[in-house]
Design a protein around this motif. Structure first.
Motif, mmCIF file in Angstrom:
data_model
loop_
_atom_site.group_PDB
_atom_site.id
_atom_site.type_symbol
_atom_site.label_atom_id
_atom_site.label_comp_id
_atom_site.label_asym_id
_atom_site.label_seq_id
_atom_site.Cartn_x
_atom_site.Cartn_y
_atom_site.Cartn_z
ATOM 1 N N LYS A 11 5.909 -13.691 26.243
ATOM 2 C CA LYS A 11 4.932 -12.627 26.078
ATOM 3 C C LYS A 11 3.620 -13.034 26.709
ATOM 4 N N ALA A 12 2.863 -12.037 27.099
ATOM 5 C CA ALA A 12 1.539 -12.268 27.682
ATOM 6 C C ALA A 12 0.678 -11.049 27.378
ATOM 7 N N GLN A 13 -0.583 -11.156 27.737
ATOM 8 C CA GLN A 13 -1.467 -10.004 27.623
ATOM 9 C C GLN A 13 -2.297 -9.902 28.888
ATOM 10 N N VAL A 14 -2.579 -8.675 29.263
ATOM 11 C CA VAL A 14 -3.436 -8.418 30.414
ATOM 12 C C VAL A 14 -4.543 -7.478 29.952
ATOM 13 N N SER A 15 -5.751 -7.696 30.468
ATOM 14 C CA SER A 15 -6.899 -6.883 30.077
ATOM 15 C C SER A 15 -7.579 -6.329 31.311
ATOM 16 N N ARG A 16 -8.162 -5.185 31.132
ATOM 17 C CA ARG A 16 -8.972 -4.568 32.184
ATOM 18 C C ARG A 16 -10.203 -3.982 31.513
ATOM 19 N N GLY A 17 -11.354 -4.259 32.086
ATOM 20 C CA GLY A 17 -12.603 -3.746 31.558
ATOM 21 C C GLY A 17 -13.262 -2.803 32.537
ATOM 22 N N ILE A 18 -13.928 -1.798 32.009
ATOM 23 C CA ILE A 18 -14.708 -0.870 32.816
ATOM 24 C C ILE A 18 -15.998 -0.559 32.073
ATOM 25 N N SER A 19 -16.974 -0.089 32.793
ATOM 26 C CA SER A 19 -18.244 0.317 32.190
ATOM 27 C C SER A 19 -18.531 1.755 32.579
ATOM 28 N N MET A 69 5.388 -8.866 35.302
ATOM 29 C CA MET A 69 4.192 -8.270 34.698
ATOM 30 C C MET A 69 4.494 -7.701 33.320
ATOM 31 N N VAL A 70 3.453 -7.664 32.483
ATOM 32 C CA VAL A 70 3.502 -6.912 31.235
ATOM 33 C C VAL A 70 3.290 -5.444 31.571
ATOM 34 N N MET A 71 2.286 -5.194 32.409
ATOM 35 C CA MET A 71 1.997 -3.858 32.911
ATOM 36 C C MET A 71 1.268 -4.021 34.234
ATOM 37 N N ASN A 72 1.536 -3.167 35.163
ATOM 38 C CA ASN A 72 0.869 -3.213 36.447
ATOM 39 C C ASN A 72 -0.614 -2.860 36.239
ATOM 40 N N LEU A 73 -1.519 -3.771 36.611
ATOM 41 C CA LEU A 73 -2.952 -3.539 36.405
ATOM 42 C C LEU A 73 -3.462 -2.361 37.232
ATOM 43 N N THR A 74 -2.842 -2.075 38.351
ATOM 44 C CA THR A 74 -3.226 -0.901 39.135
ATOM 45 C C THR A 74 -2.948 0.370 38.345
ATOM 46 N N ASP A 75 -1.810 0.395 37.642
ATOM 47 C CA ASP A 75 -1.486 1.550 36.795
ATOM 48 C C ASP A 75 -2.464 1.648 35.625
ATOM 49 N N LEU A 76 -2.769 0.514 34.999
ATOM 50 C CA LEU A 76 -3.710 0.518 33.885
ATOM 51 C C LEU A 76 -5.066 1.036 34.337
ATOM 52 N N LYS A 77 -5.516 0.600 35.521
ATOM 53 C CA LYS A 77 -6.792 1.081 36.062
ATOM 54 C C LYS A 77 -6.758 2.596 36.237
ATOM 55 N N LYS A 78 -5.666 3.118 36.774
ATOM 56 C CA LYS A 78 -5.525 4.561 36.989
ATOM 57 C C LYS A 78 -5.576 5.312 35.655
ATOM 58 N N HIS A 79 -4.885 4.796 34.647
ATOM 59 C CA HIS A 79 -4.876 5.438 33.330
ATOM 60 C C HIS A 79 -6.272 5.407 32.695
ATOM 61 N N MET A 80 -6.992 4.295 32.857
ATOM 62 C CA MET A 80 -8.334 4.192 32.296
ATOM 63 C C MET A 80 -9.305 5.137 33.010
ATOM 64 N N GLU A 81 -9.123 5.291 34.303
ATOM 65 C CA GLU A 81 -9.954 6.240 35.068
ATOM 66 C C GLU A 81 -9.760 7.659 34.526
ATOM 67 N N GLN A 86 -13.299 9.724 33.984
ATOM 68 C CA GLN A 86 -13.426 11.137 34.372
ATOM 69 C C GLN A 86 -14.094 11.983 33.288
ATOM 70 N N PRO A 87 -13.692 11.848 32.026
ATOM 71 C CA PRO A 87 -14.323 12.718 31.030
ATOM 72 C C PRO A 87 -15.679 12.234 30.513
ATOM 73 N N LEU A 88 -16.017 10.931 30.671
ATOM 74 C CA LEU A 88 -17.203 10.401 29.998
ATOM 75 C C LEU A 88 -18.320 9.885 30.900
ATOM 76 N N ASP A 89 -17.997 9.349 32.071
ATOM 77 C CA ASP A 89 -19.011 8.672 32.878
ATOM 78 C C ASP A 89 -20.063 9.653 33.400
ATOM 79 N N HIS A 90 -21.328 9.302 33.161
ATOM 80 C CA HIS A 90 -22.485 10.108 33.569
ATOM 81 C C HIS A 90 -22.418 11.527 33.011
#
Length: 169
Positions: A11-19, A69-81, A86-90
């Protein structure tokens, strides 16, 4: 195809952060102006105020032997976007996000909104299990939201994904 490590599935964990940045007004339509001012202070200013938020999404799980991979980080980035940016930034949370028409736009409720949105876009395999909240060390002038037990039920029902929301003050 044999699993990684001679049959075991590590098992592993992957993280992605955005602001993101957003404005809002802390104000409850169920309270009088006087009560709102007493409860929320200057944050109840009719013109609102802004914050910079940081969201970290961590996905835990078994490493897929075929992809490594646990999850493709490119996919995670797309889901977070889709679920967050899209609904919250600015945006003015109270005016631009329908969810907050009847919900006070506190950091806690922003975290619930993000969690609900993530559940809509993340693959089901990332949403299994039971979530355990954690608390960071030190505050550094930030508000940290950890969604945990309420009346014996977890608000975030998964151990495979964790949402952390930080808000500057």
């Amino acid at each position: 195809m044999s699993a990684v490590g001679g049959g075991r599935r590590p098992k592993a964990q992957v993280s992605r952060g955005i602001s993101f940045s957003a404005s809002h007004r802390l104000h409850s339509k169920f309270l009088s102006e006087e009560e709102n001012l007493k409860l929320f202070g200057k944050c109840s200013n009719p013109n609102g105020h802004g914050h910079n938020y940081k969201v970290v999404v961590t996905v835990h799980g078994q490493i897929d032997p075929a992809t490594g991979m646990v999850m493709n980080l490119t996919d995670l980035k797309k889901h977070m976007e889709e679920a967050i940016m899209q609904p919250l930034d600015h945006k003015n949370l109270d005016l631009d996000v329908p969810y907050f028409a009847d919900v006070v736009s506190t950091t806690e409720n922003v975290a619930v909104y993000i969690w609900d949105n993530l559940q809509k876009v993340l693959p089901l395999s990332a949403m299994r299990g039971q979530w355990q909240p954690w608390r960071p060390h030190g505050g550094g002038g930030r508000t940290f939201v950890s969604l945990g037990a309420q009346d014996g039920e977890l608000l975030l029902p998964t151990e495979n994904i964790c949402l952390e929301l930080f808000c500057d003050r």
